[in-house]
Design a protein around this motif. Structure first.
Motif, PDB file in Angstrom:
ATOM      1  N   GLY A   1       0.822  -1.200   0.000  1.00  0.00           N
ATOM      2  CA  GLY A   1       0.000   0.000   0.000  1.00  0.00           C
ATOM      3  C   GLY A   1       0.852   1.244   0.000  1.00  0.00           C
ATOM      4  N   GLY A   2       0.201   2.416  -0.061  1.00  0.00           N
ATOM      5  CA  GLY A   2       0.918   3.684  -0.027  1.00  0.00           C
ATOM      6  C   GLY A   2       1.881   3.823  -1.187  1.00  0.00           C
ATOM      7  N   THR A   3       3.068   4.345  -0.912  1.00  0.00           N
ATOM      8  CA  THR A   3       4.071   4.540  -1.967  1.00  0.00           C
ATOM      9  C   THR A   3       4.612   3.224  -2.505  1.00  0.00           C
ATOM     10  N   ASP A   4       4.347   2.124  -1.778  1.00  0.00           N
ATOM     11  CA  ASP A   4       4.781   0.812  -2.272  1.00  0.00           C
ATOM     12  C   ASP A   4       3.794   0.232  -3.282  1.00  0.00           C
ATOM     13  N   ALA A   5       2.726   0.962  -3.579  1.00  0.00           N
ATOM     14  CA  ALA A   5       1.741   0.498  -4.563  1.00  0.00           C
ATOM     15  C   ALA A   5       1.402   1.607  -5.549  1.00  0.00           C
ATOM     16  N   ASP A   6       2.422   2.398  -5.905  1.00  0.00           N
ATOM     17  CA  ASP A   6       2.192   3.532  -6.806  1.00  0.00           C
ATOM     18  C   ASP A   6       2.536   3.207  -8.265  1.00  0.00           C
ATOM     19  N   GLY A   7       2.889   1.960  -8.536  1.00  0.00           N
ATOM     20  CA  GLY A   7       3.216   1.586  -9.911  1.00  0.00           C
ATOM     21  C   GLY A   7       4.675   1.755 -10.274  1.00  0.00           C
ATOM     22  N   TRP A   8       5.466   2.303  -9.381  1.00  0.00           N
ATOM     23  CA  TRP A   8       6.898   2.433  -9.617  1.00  0.00           C
ATOM     24  C   TRP A   8       7.633   1.382  -8.785  1.00  0.00           C
ATOM     25  N   PRO A   9       8.564   0.663  -9.380  1.00  0.00           N
ATOM     26  CA  PRO A   9       9.297  -0.350  -8.616  1.00  0.00           C
ATOM     27  C   PRO A   9      10.089   0.260  -7.471  1.00  0.00           C
ATOM     28  N   GLY A  10       9.962  -0.375  -6.340  1.00  0.00           N
ATOM     29  CA  GLY A  10      10.774  -0.031  -5.186  1.00  0.00           C
ATOM     30  C   GLY A  10      11.520  -1.275  -4.733  1.00  0.00           C
ATOM     31  N   ALA A  11      12.425  -1.104  -3.801  1.00  0.00           N
ATOM     32  CA  ALA A  11      13.263  -2.222  -3.377  1.00  0.00           C
ATOM     33  C   ALA A  11      12.436  -3.402  -2.869  1.00  0.00           C
ATOM     34  N   LYS A  12      11.388  -3.115  -2.064  1.00  0.00           N
ATOM     35  CA  LYS A  12      10.586  -4.206  -1.482  1.00  0.00           C
ATOM     36  C   LYS A  12       9.747  -4.919  -2.535  1.00  0.00           C
ATOM     37  N   THR A  13       9.094  -4.154  -3.402  1.00  0.00           N
ATOM     38  CA  THR A  13       8.226  -4.811  -4.401  1.00  0.00           C
ATOM     39  C   THR A  13       9.054  -5.486  -5.480  1.00  0.00           C
ATOM     40  N   TRP A  14      10.235  -4.941  -5.764  1.00  0.00           N
ATOM     41  CA  TRP A  14      11.119  -5.615  -6.721  1.00  0.00           C
ATOM     42  C   TRP A  14      11.555  -6.973  -6.182  1.00  0.00           C
ATOM     43  N   ALA A  15      11.914  -7.028  -4.926  1.00  0.00           N
ATOM     44  CA  ALA A  15      12.321  -8.302  -4.317  1.00  0.00           C
ATOM     45  C   ALA A  15      11.183  -9.315  -4.345  1.00  0.00           C
ATOM     46  N   ALA A  16       9.934  -8.837  -4.165  1.00  0.00           N
ATOM     47  CA  ALA A  16       8.787  -9.737  -4.172  1.00  0.00           C
ATOM     48  C   ALA A  16       8.478 -10.276  -5.561  1.00  0.00           C
ATOM     49  N   LEU A  17       8.781  -9.484  -6.611  1.00  0.00           N
ATOM     50  CA  LEU A  17       8.475  -9.923  -7.985  1.00  0.00           C
ATOM     51  C   LEU A  17       9.448 -10.993  -8.469  1.00  0.00           C
ATOM     52  N   LYS A  18      10.679 -10.993  -7.960  1.00  0.00           N
ATOM     53  CA  LYS A  18      11.674 -12.015  -8.305  1.00  0.00           C
ATOM     54  C   LYS A  18      11.943 -12.075  -9.815  1.00  0.00           C
ATOM     55  N   VAL A  19      12.465 -10.982 -10.331  1.00  0.00           N
ATOM     56  CA  VAL A  19      12.828 -10.917 -11.749  1.00  0.00           C
ATOM     57  C   VAL A  19      14.136 -11.683 -11.956  1.00  0.00           C
ATOM     58  N   PRO A  20      14.160 -12.645 -12.879  1.00  0.00           N
ATOM     59  CA  PRO A  20      15.377 -13.442 -13.059  1.00  0.00           C
ATOM     60  C   PRO A  20      16.521 -12.619 -13.640  1.00  0.00           C
ATOM     61  N   THR A  21      17.722 -13.030 -13.356  1.00  0.00           N
ATOM     62  CA  THR A  21      18.902 -12.392 -13.910  1.00  0.00           C
ATOM     63  C   THR A  21      18.912 -12.520 -15.429  1.00  0.00           C
TER      64      THR A  21
END
Length: 255
Positions: free
Chosen positions: A234-254
């Protein structure tokens, strides 16, 4: 009798020798030069004088035609001590990932059933995972079967079989580090954006780019915001811009 339980059992009434499997040195990889359905039909034709223990389809189907206690007619002088697996495709093809998985599964089963070592065979006098051409003229002279691209895949198949058999650790996935929030502000185009978009689609987003090429766009931002909210951010973590926490949760492969 020895039947592999995960294969579709499609016994053929002809073109094999009942009994006659003196020992099992390993599993030999072949290419069909045709389809799984066509090969299934051909093995039932008395003119064929050919068969295989197993066969794979490009999308992952697995057939067993001959019990491994019996001798299939696949590689001439190699029939008495090697099992065989035909693979849908033609000369010059590489195996699909699904075919590699099926071969690895069969090979792991052969390892557990017959004690065959999980390795690429060094030759006809060795043991492990082999290929038709390695037998030369004594195995029928099929020097292009299954082809160099498939031979190059054999070590990967062995590695998969080892993981299935529990003799090798499952590698930990490698994830791309967070490139920083500013990276996305300029609508970048990169392989990282493509990998991120594929992860969003895998997570249930219907699309991830409205622009040409692998570019981070307003459409991406909306999809990412929807995904962030779905994950409970929620809040700034759900604004559509990647942040450190949401990036870690998405688990984008190398990439």
């Amino acid at each position: 009798m020895a039947k592999y339980s995960k294969a579709q059992w499609r016994p053929i009434p002809i073109n094999y020798t009942s009994g006659g499997q003196s020992s099992v040195r390993g599993l030999v990889v072949h290419i069909m030069a045709g389809t799984l359905a066509g090969t299934d039909s051909w093995f039932r034709n008395p003119v064929a004088r050919a068969s295989s223990h197993f066969g794979t389809g490009k999308t992952g189907a697995i057939y067993q035609w001959v019990d491994t206690a019996n001798r299939a007619w696949a590689q001439a002088n190699g029939n008495s001590s090697w099992l065989s697996i035909e693979n849908e495709g033609k000369g010059g093809d590489a195996l699909t990932s699904a075919q590699m998985d099926r071969i690895a599964e069969v090979f792991a089963w052969v390892h557990k059933t017959y004690g065959v070592p999980l390795q690429v065979a060094s030759g006809t006098s060795g043991k492990g995972l082999g290929y038709h051409a390695m037998g030369g003229s004594s195995w029928g002279g099929h020097t292009q079967c299954p082809g160099s691209r498939i031979v190059a895949q054999l070590p990967q198949i062995v590695a998969r079989a080892k993981r299935l058999a529990g003799s090798a650790p499952v590698p930990k996935p490698s994830y791309a580090p967070f490139p920083g929030a500013a990276y996305f502000k300029g609508s970048p185009r990169s392989a990282l954006i493509t990998a991120m978009g594929k992860r969003l689609v895998a997570e249930g987003c219907s699309a991830y780019s409205s622009g040409p090429g692998p570019q981070w766009t307003e459409s991406d931002r909306k999809s990412y915001a929807k995904w962030q909210r779905k994950q409970g951010f929620g809040g700034t973590d759900a604004d559509g811009w990647p942040g450190a926490k949401t990036w870690a949760a998405l688990k984008v492969p190398t990439v």
